[in-house]
Scaffold this motif. Structure first.
Motif, PDB file in Angstrom:
ATOM      1  N   GLU A 436       0.821  -1.203   0.000  1.00  0.00           N
ATOM      2  CA  GLU A 436       0.000   0.000   0.000  1.00  0.00           C
ATOM      3  C   GLU A 436       0.857   1.255   0.000  1.00  0.00           C
ATOM      4  OE1 GLU A 436      -3.770   1.906   2.504  1.00  0.00           O
ATOM      5  OE2 GLU A 436      -2.729   0.118   3.242  1.00  0.00           O
ATOM      6  N   LEU A 437       1.937   1.233   0.781  1.00  0.00           N
ATOM      7  CA  LEU A 437       2.822   2.393   0.853  1.00  0.00           C
ATOM      8  C   LEU A 437       3.418   2.707  -0.512  1.00  0.00           C
ATOM      9  CD1 LEU A 437       4.414   4.555   2.378  1.00  0.00           C
ATOM     10  CD2 LEU A 437       6.096   2.789   2.994  1.00  0.00           C
ATOM     11  N   LEU A 438       3.924   1.690  -1.209  1.00  0.00           N
ATOM     12  CA  LEU A 438       4.544   1.918  -2.510  1.00  0.00           C
ATOM     13  C   LEU A 438       3.514   2.369  -3.538  1.00  0.00           C
ATOM     14  CD1 LEU A 438       6.976  -1.133  -2.609  1.00  0.00           C
ATOM     15  CD2 LEU A 438       7.598   1.283  -2.391  1.00  0.00           C
ATOM     16  N   ALA A 439       2.338   1.740  -3.510  1.00  0.00           N
ATOM     17  CA  ALA A 439       1.293   2.130  -4.466  1.00  0.00           C
ATOM     18  C   ALA A 439       0.920   3.595  -4.303  1.00  0.00           C
ATOM     19  CB  ALA A 439       0.071   1.232  -4.285  1.00  0.00           C
ATOM     20  N   GLU A 440       0.753   4.030  -3.058  1.00  0.00           N
ATOM     21  CA  GLU A 440       0.365   5.417  -2.810  1.00  0.00           C
ATOM     22  C   GLU A 440       1.518   6.379  -3.087  1.00  0.00           C
ATOM     23  OE1 GLU A 440      -2.583   6.516  -2.163  1.00  0.00           O
ATOM     24  OE2 GLU A 440      -3.523   4.551  -2.014  1.00  0.00           O
ATOM     25  N   ALA A 441       2.734   5.974  -2.699  1.00  0.00           N
ATOM     26  CA  ALA A 441       3.888   6.855  -2.876  1.00  0.00           C
ATOM     27  C   ALA A 441       4.178   7.121  -4.348  1.00  0.00           C
ATOM     28  CB  ALA A 441       5.124   6.247  -2.202  1.00  0.00           C
ATOM     29  N   PHE A 442       3.856   6.159  -5.226  1.00  0.00           N
ATOM     30  CA  PHE A 442       4.109   6.352  -6.650  1.00  0.00           C
ATOM     31  C   PHE A 442       2.946   7.030  -7.356  1.00  0.00           C
ATOM     32  CE2 PHE A 442       7.767   3.755  -5.990  1.00  0.00           C
ATOM     33  CZ  PHE A 442       8.617   4.039  -7.048  1.00  0.00           C
ATOM     34  N   GLU A 443       1.927   7.439  -6.605  1.00  0.00           N
ATOM     35  CA  GLU A 443       0.809   8.186  -7.181  1.00  0.00           C
ATOM     36  C   GLU A 443       0.778   9.632  -6.693  1.00  0.00           C
ATOM     37  OE1 GLU A 443      -1.208   7.196  -9.534  1.00  0.00           O
ATOM     38  OE2 GLU A 443      -0.164   5.275  -9.611  1.00  0.00           O
ATOM     39  N   THR A 444       1.678   9.998  -5.773  1.00  0.00           N
ATOM     40  CA  THR A 444       1.687  11.351  -5.232  1.00  0.00           C
ATOM     41  C   THR A 444       2.878  12.121  -5.780  1.00  0.00           C
ATOM     42  OG1 THR A 444       1.538  12.639  -3.181  1.00  0.00           O
ATOM     43  CG2 THR A 444       3.033  10.751  -3.179  1.00  0.00           C
ATOM     44  N   GLU A 445       3.021  13.347  -5.346  1.00  0.00           N
ATOM     45  CA  GLU A 445       4.126  14.200  -5.797  1.00  0.00           C
ATOM     46  C   GLU A 445       5.051  14.493  -4.626  1.00  0.00           C
ATOM     47  OE1 GLU A 445       4.612  14.890  -8.896  1.00  0.00           O
ATOM     48  OE2 GLU A 445       2.729  13.972  -9.559  1.00  0.00           O
ATOM     49  N   THR A 446       6.199  15.098  -4.938  1.00  0.00           N
ATOM     50  CA  THR A 446       7.154  15.417  -3.890  1.00  0.00           C
ATOM     51  C   THR A 446       6.648  16.577  -3.031  1.00  0.00           C
ATOM     52  OG1 THR A 446       8.328  16.926  -5.366  1.00  0.00           O
ATOM     53  CG2 THR A 446       9.112  14.649  -5.284  1.00  0.00           C
ATOM     54  N   GLY A 447       7.045  16.537  -1.747  1.00  0.00           N
ATOM     55  CA  GLY A 447       6.753  17.638  -0.845  1.00  0.00           C
ATOM     56  C   GLY A 447       5.314  17.755  -0.410  1.00  0.00           C
ATOM     57  N   ILE A 448       4.492  16.732  -0.642  1.00  0.00           N
ATOM     58  CA  ILE A 448       3.080  16.782  -0.263  1.00  0.00           C
ATOM     59  C   ILE A 448       2.856  15.959   0.997  1.00  0.00           C
ATOM     60  CG2 ILE A 448       0.745  16.085  -0.949  1.00  0.00           C
ATOM     61  CD1 ILE A 448       1.460  16.740  -3.794  1.00  0.00           C
ATOM     62  N   GLU A 449       2.099  16.524   1.941  1.00  0.00           N
ATOM     63  CA  GLU A 449       1.723  15.773   3.132  1.00  0.00           C
ATOM     64  C   GLU A 449       0.528  14.901   2.774  1.00  0.00           C
ATOM     65  OE1 GLU A 449      -0.006  16.382   7.677  1.00  0.00           O
ATOM     66  OE2 GLU A 449       0.518  18.119   6.445  1.00  0.00           O
ATOM     67  N   ASN A 450       0.710  13.580   2.835  1.00  0.00           N
ATOM     68  CA  ASN A 450      -0.317  12.640   2.404  1.00  0.00           C
ATOM     69  C   ASN A 450      -1.096  12.090   3.595  1.00  0.00           C
ATOM     70  OD1 ASN A 450       0.600  12.348  -0.530  1.00  0.00           O
ATOM     71  ND2 ASN A 450       2.479  11.903   0.612  1.00  0.00           N
ATOM     72  N   PRO A 451      -2.328  11.670   3.396  1.00  0.00           N
ATOM     73  CA  PRO A 451      -3.080  11.031   4.481  1.00  0.00           C
ATOM     74  C   PRO A 451      -2.347   9.791   4.963  1.00  0.00           C
ATOM     75  CG  PRO A 451      -4.528  11.550   2.636  1.00  0.00           C
ATOM     76  CD  PRO A 451      -3.131  11.782   2.161  1.00  0.00           C
ATOM     77  N   PRO A 452      -2.343   9.517   6.261  1.00  0.00           N
ATOM     78  CA  PRO A 452      -1.610   8.349   6.758  1.00  0.00           C
ATOM     79  C   PRO A 452      -2.274   7.046   6.332  1.00  0.00           C
ATOM     80  CG  PRO A 452      -2.895   9.321   8.515  1.00  0.00           C
ATOM     81  CD  PRO A 452      -3.008  10.257   7.352  1.00  0.00           C
ATOM     82  N   LEU A 453      -1.472   6.007   6.224  1.00  0.00           N
ATOM     83  CA  LEU A 453      -1.980   4.658   5.987  1.00  0.00           C
ATOM     84  C   LEU A 453      -2.200   3.983   7.332  1.00  0.00           C
ATOM     85  CD1 LEU A 453       0.581   3.609   3.217  1.00  0.00           C
ATOM     86  CD2 LEU A 453      -1.643   4.730   2.911  1.00  0.00           C
ATOM     87  N   THR A 454      -3.168   3.109   7.397  1.00  0.00           N
ATOM     88  CA  THR A 454      -3.442   2.418   8.657  1.00  0.00           C
ATOM     89  C   THR A 454      -2.730   1.076   8.690  1.00  0.00           C
ATOM     90  OG1 THR A 454      -5.460   1.455   7.744  1.00  0.00           O
ATOM     91  CG2 THR A 454      -5.679   3.531   8.960  1.00  0.00           C
ATOM     92  N   ILE A 455      -2.290   0.688   9.879  1.00  0.00           N
ATOM     93  CA  ILE A 455      -1.682  -0.616  10.115  1.00  0.00           C
ATOM     94  C   ILE A 455      -2.603  -1.361  11.080  1.00  0.00           C
ATOM     95  CG2 ILE A 455       0.322  -1.883  10.929  1.00  0.00           C
ATOM     96  CD1 ILE A 455       1.996   0.598  10.479  1.00  0.00           C
ATOM     97  N   GLY A 456      -3.300  -2.347  10.588  1.00  0.00           N
ATOM     98  CA  GLY A 456      -4.206  -3.102  11.439  1.00  0.00           C
ATOM     99  C   GLY A 456      -5.260  -2.202  12.053  1.00  0.00           C
ATOM    100  N   SER A 457      -5.605  -2.504  13.313  1.00  0.00           N
ATOM    101  CA  SER A 457      -6.639  -1.728  13.997  1.00  0.00           C
ATOM    102  C   SER A 457      -6.053  -0.581  14.809  1.00  0.00           C
ATOM    103  CB  SER A 457      -7.438  -2.641  14.930  1.00  0.00           C
ATOM    104  OG  SER A 457      -6.590  -3.225  15.914  1.00  0.00           O
ATOM    105  N   GLN A 458      -4.725  -0.598  15.043  1.00  0.00           N
ATOM    106  CA  GLN A 458      -4.114   0.446  15.860  1.00  0.00           C
ATOM    107  C   GLN A 458      -2.703   0.716  15.399  1.00  0.00           C
ATOM    108  OE1 GLN A 458      -4.232  -0.311  20.097  1.00  0.00           O
ATOM    109  NE2 GLN A 458      -5.015   1.713  20.513  1.00  0.00           N
ATOM    110  N   GLY A 459      -2.589   1.467  14.328  1.00  0.00           N
ATOM    111  CA  GLY A 459      -1.274   1.812  13.829  1.00  0.00           C
ATOM    112  C   GLY A 459      -1.393   2.687  12.593  1.00  0.00           C
ATOM    113  N   TYR A 460      -0.360   3.503  12.343  1.00  0.00           N
ATOM    114  CA  TYR A 460      -0.391   4.449  11.226  1.00  0.00           C
ATOM    115  C   TYR A 460       1.001   4.559  10.608  1.00  0.00           C
ATOM    116  CZ  TYR A 460      -4.706   5.830  13.593  1.00  0.00           C
ATOM    117  OH  TYR A 460      -5.938   5.808  14.197  1.00  0.00           O
ATOM    118  N   VAL A 461       1.013   4.903   9.305  1.00  0.00           N
ATOM    119  CA  VAL A 461       2.258   5.224   8.619  1.00  0.00           C
ATOM    120  C   VAL A 461       2.063   6.581   7.946  1.00  0.00           C
ATOM    121  CG1 VAL A 461       3.927   4.590   6.857  1.00  0.00           C
ATOM    122  CG2 VAL A 461       2.774   2.805   8.168  1.00  0.00           C
ATOM    123  N   PHE A 462       2.847   7.568   8.374  1.00  0.00           N
ATOM    124  CA  PHE A 462       2.863   8.885   7.735  1.00  0.00           C
ATOM    125  C   PHE A 462       4.023   8.871   6.736  1.00  0.00           C
ATOM    126  CE2 PHE A 462       1.457   9.269  12.123  1.00  0.00           C
ATOM    127  CZ  PHE A 462       0.243   9.927  11.992  1.00  0.00           C
TER     128      PHE A 462
END
Length: 628
Positions: A436-462
């Motif tokens: 999911e991280l790679l898919a989203e990262a290759f669809e965005t642009e540089t320098g943009i704050e993106n919505p975090p991805l969720t990890i399970g029921s209690q976790g996030y990746v910014f």
């Protein structure tokens, strides 16, 4: 095209159950309207027409059926990808052609026969197994169908069925065909073969620079660099913010004292028991033991062995009978208990071994407790940390600044492609939510704050993309070593294939395989009982297919399934199966072949009817039918 039509015609009545009735009705029972009917027609076959409403009904029911198969609602776009619109159109054209043929032949159905067919339908039977008008009304009401609509379409199905049965009823696959199938499936073969390894052509001499450059130019796209992106991310899970150092010694000791049983291995005892028929018998045996008789003698007197009376080694909490547990854990080792009233009789117990309880000291588990308490606290405050990080970013702070405030770690991946590989081709296995991280990262642009991805029921990746290296052609100098490796491997494969072809030709021209094997320093191998469609470990699927693709005494070459070798083979024996014939084909397969032949005949009938009756398709009317 007519598979579903013929199937529906043969089983329509039996399958008329609630909503499934509507599905069968939509595919087989859509009525054509004779010229002069009301509404826009999507299909015309001679003087028989199909309305846009009928098309849409059949289309919707097909989508419903497909949605039930997949367990999710099929969208209009997915239906188009599956070709549902064309499937429905083909079915309605076939039905209209059959209706037109029936009209020309003046086929019909008497009201008495229609009533009999309706009464025979089990969907309309009551508890007594007979036709029930209330059940008839209930089923049609559940299907959203009026009685007159059902009767009209039931009559139409019966009329069509007269044509279908005239063409295909009772059709069987010919015995000659079934015998050919039996022979084909049951035949086995013996194959002699040589496996030519790459060592026959290795080592490959070192290529010149010109050769390598030419190979590189021919395969330049294979060495192109994909797009790489520099990604920074912050992972927020309870483990990332847990702080055992914040848990005091006093807090840990308090928890230890309150949960001492968690850190204590309970006492275990090896228990033997003798069950007596009555309390008097148990007390008499106890008196003998107290008078000096051995417990073993009492066991023997009861006709049992010591294995028979061994209950096992247990903690007290694991002894199912509470009375036995209390008694067994109250006597000393080697002692016999008083008479115990057990669930299956009066019992005498003896404990032969005691393993004392062992408590892990606080000092040994102190850090473990602090880690656990810190993790519990981290779970509790995780959302607060998440919100605080987001507030910092909203206030204009960088990822590094916001992460530092929450004592989170920023990880930077200098270069990664869409597949998760770095420029050296190594797969990065430690990326959180990698796909999911790679898919989203290759669809965005540089320098943009993106919505975090969720990890399970209690976790996030910014995450953020810090830089993009566009895809490009690599130079020869960048990939020279890789080019040389690839060229050498390809050259070895090419030379070995040529050697195998040369070897196969020699055997085909009459040279004994034994002589060829001796010259090459190889051993002839034999494979007996080889069956068609097998996946042989030595020959592989392609090798088996090749062996069954030539005649007896013929030769061939195929790639070995392992280690890049080549196999040169000769078919030396071909055996027909014993008792090959039509009867050797299972009944369900014979029926399947017969159904296929019948469907082919029906397809031919429809094709001929298309030449007899002009068919027109109103595509704008279809588009309009699908628009609402």
């Amino acid at each position: 095209m007519l598979n579903s039509l013929r199937s529906a015609a043969g089983t329509w009545v039996a399958k008329l159950l609630l909503i499934l009735l509507v599905l069968s009705f939509a595919i087989w029972g859509i009525s054509g309207q004779i010229a002069g009917g009301v509404g826009t027609h999507v299909v015309s076959a001679g003087d028989t027409n199909v309305s846009a409403q009928d098309y849409r009904l059949a289309y919707d029911r097909q989508i419903l059926q497909l949605s039930q198969q997949f367990g999710t609602r099929i969208t209009r776009e997915q239906a188009r990808a599956f070709g549902i619109d064309q499937q429905v159109l083909s079915q309605l054209v076939a039905g209209a052609l059959l209706d037109e043929q029936a009209r020309e032949m003046k086929l019909g159905l008497s009201r008495d026969r229609l009533a009999a067919l309706t009464a025979e339908d089990p969907a309309f039977h009551g508890p007594d197994g007979r036709f029930d008008r209330n059940q008839f009304d209930f089923v049609l009401r559940q299907a959203g169908m009026r009685p007159e609509d059902y009767l009209n379409n039931r009559e139409q199905v019966a009329v069509r069925q007269q044509i279908v049965e005239a063409v295909s009823d009772g059709l069987q696959a010919p015995d000659a065909f079934l015998r050919a199938v039996s022979l084909y499936r049951g035949e086995d073969r013996t194959v002699e073969y040589l496996t030519l390894p790459k060592t026959l052509v290795e080592p490959i001499e070192e290529p010149t620079e010109d050769v390598l450059k030419a190979y590189f130019e021919e395969n330049k796209s294979a060495y192109a660099a994909p797009e790489y992106r520099k990604i920074s991310y912050v992972k927020l899970e309870p483990e990332d913010i847990a702080d055992p150092a914040s848990i005091s010694e006093e807090q840990a000791k308090e928890y230890y004292d309150a949960n001492a049983e968690r850190y204590t291995t309970a006492e275990r005892r090896r228990i033997e028991q003798v069950v007596f028929a009555s309390e008097d018998a148990a007390r008499a045996a106890l008196e003998k033991i107290r008078s000096g008789t051995n417990f073993e003698d009492i066991v023997a007197a009861e006709g049992k062995t010591m294995n028979d009376v061994l209950l096992g080694t247990f903690e007290k909490s694991r002894v199912a009978d509470r009375a036995i547990a209390d008694a067994a854990f109250s006597v000393a080792q080697g002692e016999v208990s008083d008479v115990v009233p057990g669930a299956f009789g009066s019992i005498l117990l003896r404990v032969t071994e005691i393993t004392p309880a062992v408590a892990r000291p606080f000092g040994e588990v102190s850090q473990e407790i602090k880690d656990g308490l810190a993790l519990d606290e981290a779970h509790r405050i995780l959302l607060e940390v998440h919100d605080a990080y987001e507030d910092s970013r909203a206030g204009g702070e960088t990822m590094a600044e916001a992460a530092a405030k929450q004592r989170l770690k920023v990880v930077t991946v200098e270069a990664v492609d869409r597949s998760g590989r770095d420029p050296q081709g190594t797969i990065l296995t430690d990326l959180p939510q990698s796909n999911e991280l790679l898919a989203e990262a290759f669809e965005t642009e540089t320098g943009i704050e993106n919505p975090p991805l969720t990890i399970g029921s209690q976790g996030y990746v910014f995450y953020e993309v810090d830089g993009i290296d566009a895809a490009r052609d690599r130079t020869f100098e960048e990939v020279r070593d890789r080019v040389e490796t690839d060229w050498t491997a390809k050259e070895a494969t090419t030379r070995l294939a040529a050697k195998a072809s040369e070897t196969e030709k020699a055997i085909r021209d009459g040279k004994p395989m034994a002589d060829v094997a001796q010259e090459l320093g190889l051993e002839i191998q034999t494979k007996r009982g080889l069956k068609r469609m097998a996946d042989d470990a030595d020959l592989g699927e392609s090798g088996v297919a090749a062996a069954f693709g030539v005649a007896k005494d013929a030769t061939g070459v195929v790639s070995a399934p392992n280690e890049g070798g080549q196999i040169v083979f000769k078919v030396t024996e071909v055996f027909e199966p014993v008792g090959a014939g039509a009867e050797a084909v299972p009944e369900n397969q014979r029926n399947s072949f017969a159904t296929g032949l019948a469907n082919d005949l029906l397809d031919q009938l429809v094709a001929r009817l298309q030449g007899q009756y002009p068919v027109t398709v109103n595509q704008p009317a279809i588009d309009q039918a699908l628009s609402f």
